[in-house]
Design a protein around this motif. Structure first.
Motif: not given
Length: 337
Positions: A269-273, A254-255, A276-281
């Protein structure tokens, strides 16, 4: 592209639209937008309008090394956009299928053509979100929705992964920088530019390898990614936002989509993402895609300038980017020194 292709007449574009989509062109206006495809705004006698994209299959290094491979990659990407739109992602501006149900057709041996709906609106400035927090947050939300819809794509997409598209063109140029380059008026100036920046380019390629290895060691899921969700590919039409330019669709971490928003949205954006998805960048993956964004463009420019070409606005712009390539190091000092 800023200039239409010298060897392609608009009549050929109109004929392809008639054959493939039963679209009888009454008006055609070249649209000098974007950096990798040729575009026309078209209308028929009844007022129906469309947006035409024509791609030179020799200039799509990230899709394949041959015209056939490039066309296949383009078809898979556009098929994915059509599937995503059908799945309910209304922000996806997908191709209009031909009368045979195809997302893209061969115009001739060199070119592919696709017809899109004409969306009236405004796009942002290439690469920038920092002046529009609301827009940046909206794009993160769109990307989260896109990534979570990966299961809707039933075509076999090319993997982008942690490999630099077109890398071999950059490596070949470095190896052959002391030989004469032919192909057109900017071939030798391009060689001189590569000679001047060779140490920096080699250093950055090595850094890309290190970042890719770090990201691979941490794993993570791959998703359907857009590839270039910068501000110039986001169209604001009234209260709606649309994501355009889907030829870079690929399976990837996703990165690949999130790195270019990292500096612009106050709420990270990492926190927003993640919400929304449960995935940490992953930071190494974000850095890899940020770095290879510039390097892959240089590789594509070298492919063009070392092949048969003419001097025009587009090839001059590509040469100028090569001449400034040593400046890329300034952004990576902390990881290189």
């Amino acid at each position: 592209m800023r200039a239409p292709p010298d060897e392609l007449e608009v009549d050929s574009v109109a004929a392809a639209l008639r054959r493939g989509w039963d679209f009888d062109v009454d008006e055609a206006e070249y649209a000098p937008v974007g950096g990798g495809s040729y575009h026309w705004r078209v209308a028929d006698g009844s007022g129906r309008r469309g947006f035409v994209t024509v791609d030179h299959l020799d200039q799509k290094a990230w899709l394949g090394d041959t015209r056939e491979a490039s066309f296949d990659g383009l078809r898979r990407a556009f098929d994915a956009a059509v599937a995503l739109r059908k799945s309910g992602l209304q922000f996806v501006v997908a191709p209009i299928p031909s009368r045979e149900g195809e997302s893209v057709l061969r115009l001739d041996s060199r070119y592919a053509i696709a017809l899109f709906p004409l969306v009236e609106g405004e796009t942002g400035e290439y690469g920038h979100y920092e002046d529009d927090d609301e827009g940046g947050r909206a794009v993160v939300a769109m990307l989260a929705e896109l990534h979570q819809a990966s299961g809707a794509v039933d075509t076999a997409l090319r993997p982008a992964g942690l490999e630099m598209p077109g890398r071999r063109y950059l490596e070949e140029a470095l190896l052959e920088r002391n030989e004469t380059w032919t192909g057109g008026p900017l071939a030798e100036p391009a060689r001189s530019a590569v000679k001047d920046s060779a140490p920096v380019l080699a250093e950055l390629l090595a850094l890309a390898d290190r970042l890719a290895a770090e990201a691979r060691s941490r794993g993570g899921d791959w998703v359907v990614t857009h590839g270039e969700p910068h501000a110039a590919n986001v169209m604001l039409a009234g209260d709606d936002r649309f994501l355009v330019d889907w030829d870079t669709v690929a399976l990837a971490p996703p990165e690949r989509d999130l790195w270019m928003l990292a500096d612009g949205v106050r709420t990270g954006p990492a926190d927003l993402y993640a919400r929304a998805t449960g995935t940490r960048l992953d930071e190494a993956a974000l850095d890899f895609f940020r770095l290879t964004w510039g390097l892959k463009d240089l590789a594509e420019y070298l492919k063009v300038l070392r092949s048969t070409h003419r001097e025009n606005d587009d090839t001059v712009r590509q040469y100028q980017a090569l001449a400034r390539s040593a400046e890329l190091r300034e952004s990576w000092t902390a990881l290189l020194d």
